[in-house]
Design an enzyme around this catalytic site. Structure first.
Site, PDB file in Angstrom:
ATOM      1  N   LYS A 237      14.296  -6.421  15.017  1.00 17.38           N
ATOM      2  CA  LYS A 237      13.660  -7.924  15.046  1.00 17.38           C
ATOM      3  C   LYS A 237      14.304  -8.440  15.939  1.00 17.38           C
ATOM      4  O   LYS A 237      16.154  -8.595  15.897  1.00 17.38           O
ATOM      5  CB  LYS A 237      13.097  -8.327  14.163  1.00 17.38           C
ATOM      6  CG  LYS A 237      11.607  -7.591  14.024  1.00 17.38           C
ATOM      7  CD  LYS A 237      10.886  -7.354  12.755  1.00 17.38           C
ATOM      8  CE  LYS A 237       9.522  -6.949  13.211  1.00 17.38           C
ATOM      9  NZ  LYS A 237       9.204  -6.601  12.156  1.00 17.38           N
ATOM     10  N   ARG A 271      10.363   0.409   8.011  1.00 17.38           N
ATOM     11  CA  ARG A 271       9.405   0.812   8.646  1.00 17.38           C
ATOM     12  C   ARG A 271      10.368   0.969   9.908  1.00 17.38           C
ATOM     13  O   ARG A 271      10.832  -0.272  10.216  1.00 17.38           O
ATOM     14  CB  ARG A 271       8.368   0.084   9.071  1.00 17.38           C
ATOM     15  CG  ARG A 271       6.893  -0.408  10.386  1.00 17.38           C
ATOM     16  CD  ARG A 271       5.933  -0.939  10.556  1.00 17.38           C
ATOM     17  NE  ARG A 271       5.378  -0.565  11.202  1.00 17.38           N
ATOM     18  CZ  ARG A 271       5.605  -1.163  13.013  1.00 17.38           C
ATOM     19  NH1 ARG A 271       6.926  -1.653  13.099  1.00 17.38           N
ATOM     20  NH2 ARG A 271       5.088  -1.200  14.062  1.00 17.38           N
TER      21      ARG A 271
HETATM   22  C1  PT1 Z   1       5.909  -5.481  10.428  1.00 19.74           C
HETATM   23  C2  PT1 Z   1       5.591  -4.619  11.419  1.00 19.74           C
HETATM   24  C3  PT1 Z   1       4.833  -4.331  11.131  1.00 19.74           C
HETATM   25  N1  PT1 Z   1       6.146  -4.922  12.324  1.00 19.74           N
HETATM   26  C4  PT1 Z   1       4.106  -3.822   9.261  1.00 19.74           C
HETATM   27  N2  PT1 Z   1       3.578  -3.531  10.149  1.00 19.74           N
HETATM   28  C5  PT1 Z   1       5.519  -5.058  13.818  1.00 19.74           C
HETATM   29  N3  PT1 Z   1       3.738  -3.769   7.334  1.00 19.74           N
HETATM   30  C6  PT1 Z   1       4.102  -4.293  13.726  1.00 19.74           C
HETATM   31  C7  PT1 Z   1      10.844 -10.074  16.427  1.00 19.74           C
HETATM   32  O1  PT1 Z   1      11.328 -11.305  16.115  1.00 19.74           O
HETATM   33  O2  PT1 Z   1       7.166  -5.862  10.001  1.00 19.74           O
HETATM   34  N4  PT1 Z   1       4.998  -4.793   8.564  1.00 19.74           N
HETATM   35  N5  PT1 Z   1       4.091  -4.008  12.505  1.00 19.74           N
HETATM   36  C8  PT1 Z   1       6.308  -5.410  15.032  1.00 19.74           C
HETATM   37  N6  PT1 Z   1       5.704  -6.908  14.976  1.00 19.74           N
HETATM   38  C9  PT1 Z   1       7.601  -7.372  15.075  1.00 19.74           C
HETATM   39  C10 PT1 Z   1       7.195  -9.198  14.969  1.00 19.74           C
HETATM   40  C11 PT1 Z   1       7.890  -7.339  16.013  1.00 19.74           C
HETATM   41  C12 PT1 Z   1       8.634  -9.679  15.357  1.00 19.74           C
HETATM   42  C13 PT1 Z   1       9.252  -8.182  16.690  1.00 19.74           C
HETATM   43  C14 PT1 Z   1       9.826  -9.041  16.660  1.00 19.74           C
HETATM   44  O3  PT1 Z   1      11.379  -9.443  17.685  1.00 19.74           O
END
Ligand code: PT1
Length: 290
Positions: A237, A271
Site C-alpha cells: 500500500k 491479506r
Molecule cells: C483490506 C483490503 C481489502 N484492501 C480487506 N479487503 C484492498 N478486508 C482490497 C493504498 O493506499 O485492507 N482489507 N480489499 C485494497 N485497497 C487499497 C487501499 C489498495 C489503499 C491500496 C491502497 O495504496
C-alpha cells in the site's frame, strides 16, 4: 505476570479456532494467509495481470503452492481513486474465475465485493466467505450474508474509494474505527449472522493518512476487545511508498514486515500479494512464539 519470569505473554487467541468455508475448514489456531487475486484491469499493483480465467487460476495455484490458506477474488478495485464497476461487469470478471479455482484447486475462496448480488453468485460458484470493504453497508448486504450463512470480513472505510484520501479526519482514529466495527458487529448479530462468522479489519489505507495507518497498526491489539478474528491488508500500500519512496513492485520486504508486526499485535488473517515471503516470516514467528 508472564513477563516477570522472562517469558512472552500468551500468543493472541482467536475467538473460534476455525472457520467453515464452503465445506472446507480454515484453521485459525495459526495465522491464515489470504492471497490476493485481482480480476481487474486497474488494481493498484497487479491490475490487468490476471483478467483471463486461465491466468487467474494459474496465479491462484502459484499462491496456494507458496502457502496461501485462502484465495481472495476481487473484480472491483477499491484502491484510492478507483472508479466503481457495474454489477454485470463485476459478475463477468469474478464468477468464471471462482468456478475454475473451486473446481481445480482444493482451496477456500473469499469474494471481495460490496454488492449483495455478487456475494450470492460467488457463493453459488464456490466461494465460502465474503470480504466486504463496506462492512455490509449496501442495501440488502446484511440479509444476504445472514441467509448465505458464510463468514464475513467487516472492514472500516471512511468515505468512498474514489475520494477517500482527499482529507480523512478522525477524532481518535483507533477509537473511531473500533466503534464503527463494534456497531457493524451488532448490526450483523441483529440480522442473524452467527457471532463466530464475523471477522474485523481496520481497513489500512481506506480514508487514512500515513499517520492514521501507523496509529492503527501500533494499537492494533486494542481491537482484540471486539472478540473477533482480526484481518489486515497492508500489502504494497501507498503508506510504504510514502515512507520509503518505493514503487509498488518493490514493496514486498516492507509489506512482509508490516504483516508480521500486525500478527505480533493479534492479527490472525493477513491479506497479501507476496504469499511465499509472508508465509515464511509468519511461520518462523509462530515457531518461535508457540
Ligand atoms: C483490506 C483490503 C481489502 N484492501 C480487506 N479487503 C484492498 N478486508 C482490497 C493504498 O493506499 O485492507 N482489507 N480489499 C485494497 N485497497 C487499497 C487501499 C489498495 C489503499 C491500496 C491502497 O495504496
Amino acid at each position: 505476570m508472564a513477563q516477570l519470569d522472562g517469558r512472552r505473554p500468551d500468543p493472541p487467541r482467536a475467538r473460534c479456532a476455525s472457520l467453515r468455508l464452503a465445506g472446507r475448514s480454515l484453521d485459525l489456531k495459526r495465522v491464515a494467509i489470504m492471497g490476493i487475486l485481482n480480476v481487474t484491469p486497474d488494481s493498484f499493483s497487479d491490475g490487468g495481470h490476471f483478467l483471463s480465467p486461465v491466468a487467474a487460476v494459474g496465479q491462484a495455484r502459484a499462491m496456494r503452492a507458496e502457502g496461501a490458506d485462502i484465495i481472495d477474488v476481487g473484480g472491483e478495485s477499491t484502491r484510492p481513486g478507483a472508479q466503481p464497476v457495474s454489477l454485470e461487469e463485476e459478475l463477468d470478471r469474478v464468477i468464471p474465475v471462482i468456478e475454475r479455482v473451486a473446481s481445480e484447486l482444493d482451496c477456500p475462496i473469499s469474494i471481495d465485493t460490496t454488492k449483495p448480488a455478487v456475494m450470492r453468485a460467488a457463493v453459488a460458484a464456490g466461494a465460502g466467505m465474503v470480504n466486504d470493504v463496506k462492512a455490509l453497508g449496501e442495501a440488502g448486504a446484511l440479509e444476504t450474508v445472514a441467509r448465505l450463512g458464510v463468514p464475513v470480513c467487516l472492514m472500516h472505510l471512511q468515505g468512498e474509494p474514489r475520494t477517500m484520501q482527499e482529507n480523512p479526519v478522525y477524532k481518535d482514529v483507533v477509537a473511531d474505527v473500533r466503534e464503527f466495527l463494534a456497531d457493524r458487529q451488532q448490526a450483523c448479530l441483529a440480522a442473524g449472522i452467527a457471532r463466530d462468522n464475523i471477522i474485523i479489519d481496520p481497513g489500512f489505507g481506506f480514508g487514512k493518512t500515513v499517520t492514521h495507518n501507523l496509529d492503527l497498526l501500533r494499537h492494533l491489539a486494542a481491537f482484540k476487545v471486539l472478540d473477533s478474528p482480526i484481518m489486515v491488508g497492508l500489502s504494497r500500500k501507498s503508506m510504504i511508498g510514502k515512507l520509503l519512496g518505493l514503487p509498488v513492485d518493490r514493496r514486498a520486504h516492507a509489506s512482509v514486515t508490516l504483516a508480521l508486526l500486525a500478527v505480533q499485535q493479534g492479527a490472525t488473517l493477513v491479506r497479501v500479494h507476496d504469499v511465499g515471503p509472508t508465509c515464511q516470516a509468519i511461520r518462523m514467528y509462530e515457531a518461535v512464539t508457540h
